[in-house]
Scaffold this active site. Structure first.
Site, PDB file in Angstrom:
ATOM      1  CE  LYS A   1       4.284   1.025   3.178  1.00 49.01           C
ATOM      2  NZ  LYS A   1       3.867   0.166   2.081  1.00 49.01           N
TER       3      LYS A   1
ATOM      4  CG  HIS B   1      12.528  -3.207  -2.209  1.00 48.48           C
ATOM      5  ND1 HIS B   1      13.671  -2.504  -2.480  1.00 48.48           N
ATOM      6  CD2 HIS B   1      11.522  -2.519  -2.823  1.00 48.48           C
ATOM      7  CE1 HIS B   1      13.377  -1.448  -3.212  1.00 48.48           C
ATOM      8  NE2 HIS B   1      12.088  -1.440  -3.426  1.00 48.48           N
TER       9      HIS B   1
ATOM     10  CG  ASN C   1       7.728  -1.268 -11.651  1.00 47.36           C
ATOM     11  OD1 ASN C   1       7.156  -2.072 -12.355  1.00 47.36           O
ATOM     12  ND2 ASN C   1       7.381   0.004 -11.578  1.00 47.36           N
TER      13      ASN C   1
ATOM     14  CB  SER D   1      10.166   2.377  -1.376  1.00 48.06           C
ATOM     15  OG  SER D   1       9.400   1.957  -2.456  1.00 48.06           O
TER      16      SER D   1
ATOM     17  CB  VAL E   1      -1.017   0.024   1.177  1.00 46.82           C
ATOM     18  CG1 VAL E   1      -1.847  -1.249   1.212  1.00 46.82           C
ATOM     19  CG2 VAL E   1      -0.338   0.259   2.518  1.00 46.82           C
ATOM     20  CB  THR E   2      -0.155   4.789  -0.093  1.00 51.36           C
ATOM     21  OG1 THR E   2      -1.278   4.452  -0.916  1.00 51.36           O
ATOM     22  CG2 THR E   2       0.365   6.154  -0.452  1.00 51.36           C
ATOM     23  CD  GLU E   3       7.419   3.431   1.420  1.00 53.31           C
ATOM     24  OE1 GLU E   3       6.708   2.440   1.217  1.00 53.31           O
ATOM     25  OE2 GLU E   3       8.518   3.366   1.957  1.00 53.31           O
TER      26      GLU E   3
HETATM   27  N1  NAD Z   1       6.427   1.547  -7.599  1.00 54.61           N
HETATM   28  C1  NAD Z   1       7.507   0.789  -7.406  1.00 54.61           C
HETATM   29  O1  NAD Z   1       8.318   0.597  -8.317  1.00 54.61           O
HETATM   30  C2  NAD Z   1       7.723   0.114  -6.069  1.00 54.61           C
HETATM   31  C3  NAD Z   1       8.721  -0.873  -5.975  1.00 54.61           C
HETATM   32  C4  NAD Z   1       8.898  -1.554  -4.764  1.00 54.61           C
HETATM   33  C5  NAD Z   1       8.126  -1.208  -3.669  1.00 54.61           C
HETATM   34  N2  NAD Z   1       7.191  -0.216  -3.775  1.00 54.61           N
HETATM   35  C6  NAD Z   1       6.395   0.076  -2.572  1.00 54.61           C
HETATM   36  O2  NAD Z   1       5.149  -0.574  -2.720  1.00 54.61           O
HETATM   37  C7  NAD Z   1       4.125   0.192  -2.086  1.00 54.61           C
HETATM   38  C8  NAD Z   1       3.091   0.585  -3.129  1.00 54.61           C
HETATM   39  O3  NAD Z   1       3.715   1.379  -4.118  1.00 54.61           O
HETATM   40  P1  NAD Z   1       3.026   1.622  -5.533  1.00 54.61           P
HETATM   41  O4  NAD Z   1       4.055   2.255  -6.378  1.00 54.61           O
HETATM   42  O5  NAD Z   1       2.331   0.405  -6.011  1.00 54.61           O
HETATM   43  O6  NAD Z   1       1.953   2.748  -5.121  1.00 54.61           O
HETATM   44  P2  NAD Z   1       0.560   3.047  -5.805  1.00 54.61           P
HETATM   45  O7  NAD Z   1       0.178   4.410  -5.343  1.00 54.61           O
HETATM   46  O8  NAD Z   1       0.607   2.778  -7.260  1.00 54.61           O
HETATM   47  O9  NAD Z   1      -0.423   1.951  -5.145  1.00 54.61           O
HETATM   48  C9  NAD Z   1      -0.715   1.924  -3.790  1.00 54.61           C
HETATM   49  C10 NAD Z   1      -2.085   1.274  -3.636  1.00 54.61           C
HETATM   50  O10 NAD Z   1      -2.357   1.078  -2.247  1.00 54.61           O
HETATM   51  C11 NAD Z   1      -3.743   1.249  -2.078  1.00 54.61           C
HETATM   52  N3  NAD Z   1      -4.048   1.433  -0.674  1.00 54.61           N
HETATM   53  C12 NAD Z   1      -3.793   2.499   0.118  1.00 54.61           C
HETATM   54  N4  NAD Z   1      -4.234   2.261   1.370  1.00 54.61           N
HETATM   55  C13 NAD Z   1      -4.766   1.003   1.366  1.00 54.61           C
HETATM   56  C14 NAD Z   1      -5.385   0.180   2.355  1.00 54.61           C
HETATM   57  N5  NAD Z   1      -5.532   0.615   3.612  1.00 54.61           N
HETATM   58  N6  NAD Z   1      -5.816  -1.036   1.992  1.00 54.61           N
HETATM   59  C15 NAD Z   1      -5.670  -1.500   0.718  1.00 54.61           C
HETATM   60  N7  NAD Z   1      -5.095  -0.760  -0.255  1.00 54.61           N
HETATM   61  C16 NAD Z   1      -4.655   0.477   0.065  1.00 54.61           C
HETATM   62  C17 NAD Z   1      -4.061   2.477  -2.950  1.00 54.61           C
HETATM   63  O11 NAD Z   1      -5.454   2.560  -3.218  1.00 54.61           O
HETATM   64  C18 NAD Z   1      -3.233   2.161  -4.179  1.00 54.61           C
HETATM   65  O12 NAD Z   1      -3.957   1.429  -5.158  1.00 54.61           O
HETATM   66  C19 NAD Z   1       4.818   1.392  -1.442  1.00 54.61           C
HETATM   67  O13 NAD Z   1       5.163   1.077  -0.133  1.00 54.61           O
HETATM   68  C20 NAD Z   1       6.063   1.529  -2.308  1.00 54.61           C
HETATM   69  O14 NAD Z   1       7.085   2.203  -1.635  1.00 54.61           O
HETATM   70  C21 NAD Z   1       6.956   0.434  -4.949  1.00 54.61           C
END
Ligand code: NAD
Length: 286
Positions: free
Chosen positions: A97, A140, A143, A119, A90-92
């Site tokens: 979280k 981790h 992508n 992240s 979910v959102t960082e």
């Molecule tokens: N984008 C990347 O390349 C990447 C790589 C590795 C890790 N991450 C990590 O993964 C996580 C998500 O990143 P992302 O890029 O997919 O972000 P994103 O914004 O694309 O997606 C996050 C999703 O989480 C959902 N969400 C938020 N609160 C929630 C809840 N309480 N219950 C269920 N869903 C909920 C949102 O609606 C959204 O769809 C973050 O912690 C980020 O740091 C991202």
């Protein structure tokens, strides 16, 4: 390891890739997000990725038609209660979280492993929001998840040997190798990458170079596959901003201060590939 049920919480950029890679490995996946429109978008993203992979591999096989039937999309997080693994994406943002992990701790069996795909947020901090710190680990993923062969695995202060072994077994079923690191904000990958990306944005902000030329230095001179600004667009500029904010808050060091241009772009909704516009332009998926 036989196929299992895995809960995937968060169906955004990285959650969609994690769900696809798990289903490709034969696991049953329960994807949870906040609304049906987000879940529909995730389903469409996975369907499109599978189609493109088939084309790219020029496969004459009909492909894995069953892949999407192995994924359940739901906004009801109680459905992950029986899963032996939950991968959280979910959102960082720590406030989001923390609330989620408290709830998952109530919903899931005490045996369930919580794999945080964060992240930058320390795994030990996440584990502290649960009553199962030994069963919390950082996983981790990179992508796009189905195409990246190696995962950064983070051992929190309390992560048990059994949790590490079971997580390694799950990753193996997905065809992933892994590197284990100790817990620290940003771990190894993003302690370095987020600073590099932030500094590249500062160069743009100071008009030292264009976005294309910043990235060309990395691709043409250093031989990197992607420059830092295209990488930022791929990850999502909101996720970049939130990650560097975690580093800034954790280390209290001005070197992690987010570039004002990054904050402004996020305020303007210029989030990179997922919004269609970041440092470069993209055809919006879906
Ligand atoms: N984008 C990347 O390349 C990447 C790589 C590795 C890790 N991450 C990590 O993964 C996580 C998500 O990143 P992302 O890029 O997919 O972000 P994103 O914004 O694309 O997606 C996050 C999703 O989480 C959902 N969400 C938020 N609160 C929630 C809840 N309480 N219950 C269920 N869903 C909920 C949102 O609606 C959204 O769809 C973050 O912690 C980020 O740091 C991202």
């Amino acid at each position: 390891m036989d196929p299992v049920t895995v809960g995937v919480i968060g169906a955004g950029v990285i959650g969609a890739g994690v769900a696809q890679a798990l289903a490709e490995a034969g696991h049953r996946v329960i994807v949870v997000d906040l609304s049906s429109s987000i879940l529909d978008g995730c389903r469409a993203t996975i369907a499109q990725a599978v189609r493109l992979q088939r084309l790219f591999r020029k496969s004459t096989q009909p492909g894995d038609a069953g892949l999407l039937t192995r994924i359940v999309f739901t906004s009801d997080r109680e459905q992950v209660g029986e899963a032996p693994f939950v991968i959280e994406n979910v959102t960082e943002k720590w406030e989001i979280k923390r609330g989620l992990y408290r709830d998952l701790d109530r919903i899931c069996s005490p045996e369930t492993i919580f794999a945080a795909n964060t992240s930058a947020i320390p795994i030990t901090r996440i584990a502290g929001a649960t009553n199962r710190p030994g069963r919390v680990i950082g996983v981790h993923f990179m992508n796009p998840v189905p195409l990246k062969p190696v995962v950064e695995v983070i051992r929190g202060h309390h992560t048990s040997d059994d949790t590490l072994a079971r997580t390694a077994a799950l990753l193996q079923t997905m065809g992933k190798d892994y590197v284990v690191v100790r817990d620290s904000p940003g771990f190894v990958s993003n302690r370095v990458l987020m600073l590099t990306i932030n500094e590249a944005i500062c160069l743009l902000h100071e008009n030292v170079s264009s976005a294309a030329d910043v990235d060309r230095i990395f691709t043409s001179c250093f031989g990197h596959k992607m420059g830092p600004l295209a990488t930022a667009d791929l990850i999502g500029l909101d996720t970049i901003l939130y990650s560097i904010e975690v580093l800034y808050d954790s280390f209290k060091d001005s070197k992690y201060r987010p570039c004002p241009l990054l904050s402004q772009m996020v305020d303007a909704g210029l989030l990179g590939c997922k919004s269609g516009q970041g440092f470069f332009s993209y055809q919006k998926a879906g």
